[in-house]
Write an enzyme that holds these catalytic residues in place. Structure first.
Site, PDB file in Angstrom:
ATOM      1  N   CYS A  17      33.528   7.885  25.485  1.00 31.71           N
ATOM      2  CA  CYS A  17      32.202   8.472  25.737  1.00 31.71           C
ATOM      3  C   CYS A  17      32.330   9.918  26.193  1.00 31.71           C
ATOM      4  O   CYS A  17      31.528  10.782  25.811  1.00 31.71           O
ATOM      5  CB  CYS A  17      31.449   7.668  26.798  1.00 31.71           C
ATOM      6  SG  CYS A  17      31.107   5.960  26.357  1.00 31.71           S
ATOM      7  N   CYS A  21      33.837   5.116  30.575  1.00 33.79           N
ATOM      8  CA  CYS A  21      34.250   5.017  29.164  1.00 33.79           C
ATOM      9  C   CYS A  21      34.923   6.312  28.707  1.00 33.79           C
ATOM     10  O   CYS A  21      34.263   7.355  28.605  1.00 33.79           O
ATOM     11  CB  CYS A  21      33.024   4.695  28.311  1.00 33.79           C
ATOM     12  SG  CYS A  21      33.284   4.864  26.534  1.00 33.79           S
TER      13      CYS A  21
END
Length: 337
Positions: free
Chosen positions: A96, A93
């Site tokens: 993230c 991600c």
């Protein structure tokens, strides 16, 4: 399907969260202790005041804890002493990777007044389901064992700091205002000196994140497309576009309806695409790949192209080097050619 962190009454899943849900559905007891806070873990018998006393002496391995489906009950207990920020993330991600350093830095700065629990979405599906994390990063909090939804997506440091302040204020109002130390040493020693500040986001990326936070997925999609038009090699923008497009497709739909439609139409390409989106958003990447790859050889024309495009989008979102992507890309090429 809403793309926000769970409300207290929304926590469900295979993890034994029944005691947490029960507490979340009852108001705090007089004196600030959450209802049912006592007995949330082995040897637990703490209320708000006791949590403050215990917190003065409590030591933890780190202010940043890697939490699993199996160890989550320990975090519930810790949240009766200090508030716990829950970060649901994944290695593939992109947002993230922007957000996690900010969360870790702020957690260290607050000197043991807050803990950070990191949940890897790929390896802890029960917690992903329990928090209804339909996209990542999803950030929530636990205060006295009670969940509090915070935000989805990456935010700049200033906004995340504001969130921390609000969490600490809410925790204090509920009698959760203790402090923890790392292995008996002051928590301030865990702050790494000289650690570089996270780099500011490019303008279109920042505008996209801001739009996602406001639920304006159409604007976020346009911002990422503009970034890609300016730099076709901007892989973060490509991954961001894939992620927000997934959010946009799931917005307003429920998981039950999506799964029911897919079960009723195993050869219905739109229904299978929708449930694959649901799988990816919950971290079940291999399930999504397998579902669509099984379907590719059975359809032709526009349906096959729709499956190919969606799989390529997932590949961008998850990352070309991920072994699941490498295997799926090879299988897709074999099916197509």
């Amino acid at each position: 399907m809403t793309n926000v962190p769970p409300t207290p009454s929304g926590l469900r899943g295979a993890v034994d969260l029944s005691s947490l849900v029960d507490r979340a559905q009852r108001p705090p007891q007089p004196g600030g202790a959450p209802a049912g806070a006592a007995g949330t873990g082995p040897g637990a018998a703490v209320d708000g005041a006791a949590g403050r006393e215990t917190g003065a002496d409590l030591t933890v391995p780190s202010l940043v804890l890697d939490v699993t489906d199996q160890t989550f009950q320990d975090v519930l207990q810790l949240s009766t002493i200090v508030p716990v920020i829950v970060d649901i993330w994944a290695e593939w991600c992109g947002p993230c990777k922007q957000l996690s350093p900010i969360l870790e830095q702020l957690t260290a700065e607050y000197d043991g007044r807050v803990l950070l629990a990191k949940v890897d979405a790929d390896t802890n599906p029960q917690l992903v389901q329990a928090f209804q994390a339909q996209s990542i990063p999803t950030v929530a909090a636990l205060i006295g064992g009670r969940p509090l939804g915070l935000f989805v997506g990456a935010l700049p440091e200033a906004q995340v700091r504001d969130v921390y302040e609000q969490v600490l204020a809410a925790a204090e109002q509920n009698g959760v205002s203790g402090r923890v130390h790392v292995d008996g040493s002051p928590a301030t020693e865990t702050v790494e000196q000289g650690e570089p500040e996270p780099e500011p986001l490019p303008p279109h990326h920042q505008a996209a994140y801001d739009a996602i936070e406001q639920g304006d997925f159409a604007t976020a999609i346009q911002e990422y497309k503009t970034a890609i038009a300016q730099d076709p090699h901007d892989q973060m923008a490509v991954a961001g576009l894939a992620q927000v497009s997934l959010l946009d497709r799931l917005d307003g739909r429920t998981a039950d309806d999506i799964r029911a439609a897919a079960a009723a139409g195993p050869s219905d390409v739109p229904a299978q695409l929708a449930v694959a989106d649901l799988d990816v958003s919950g971290g079940h990447v291999e399930d999504a790949f397998g579902r669509l790859l099984d379907l590719v050889p059975t359809v032709f024309g526009d349906d096959r192209e729709a499956l190919r495009v969606r799989l390529v989008e997932y590949f961008e979102l998850i990352g070309a080097e991920d072994p699941r992507v490498v295997a799926a890309r090879r299988r897709l090429a074999s099916a197509l050619y």
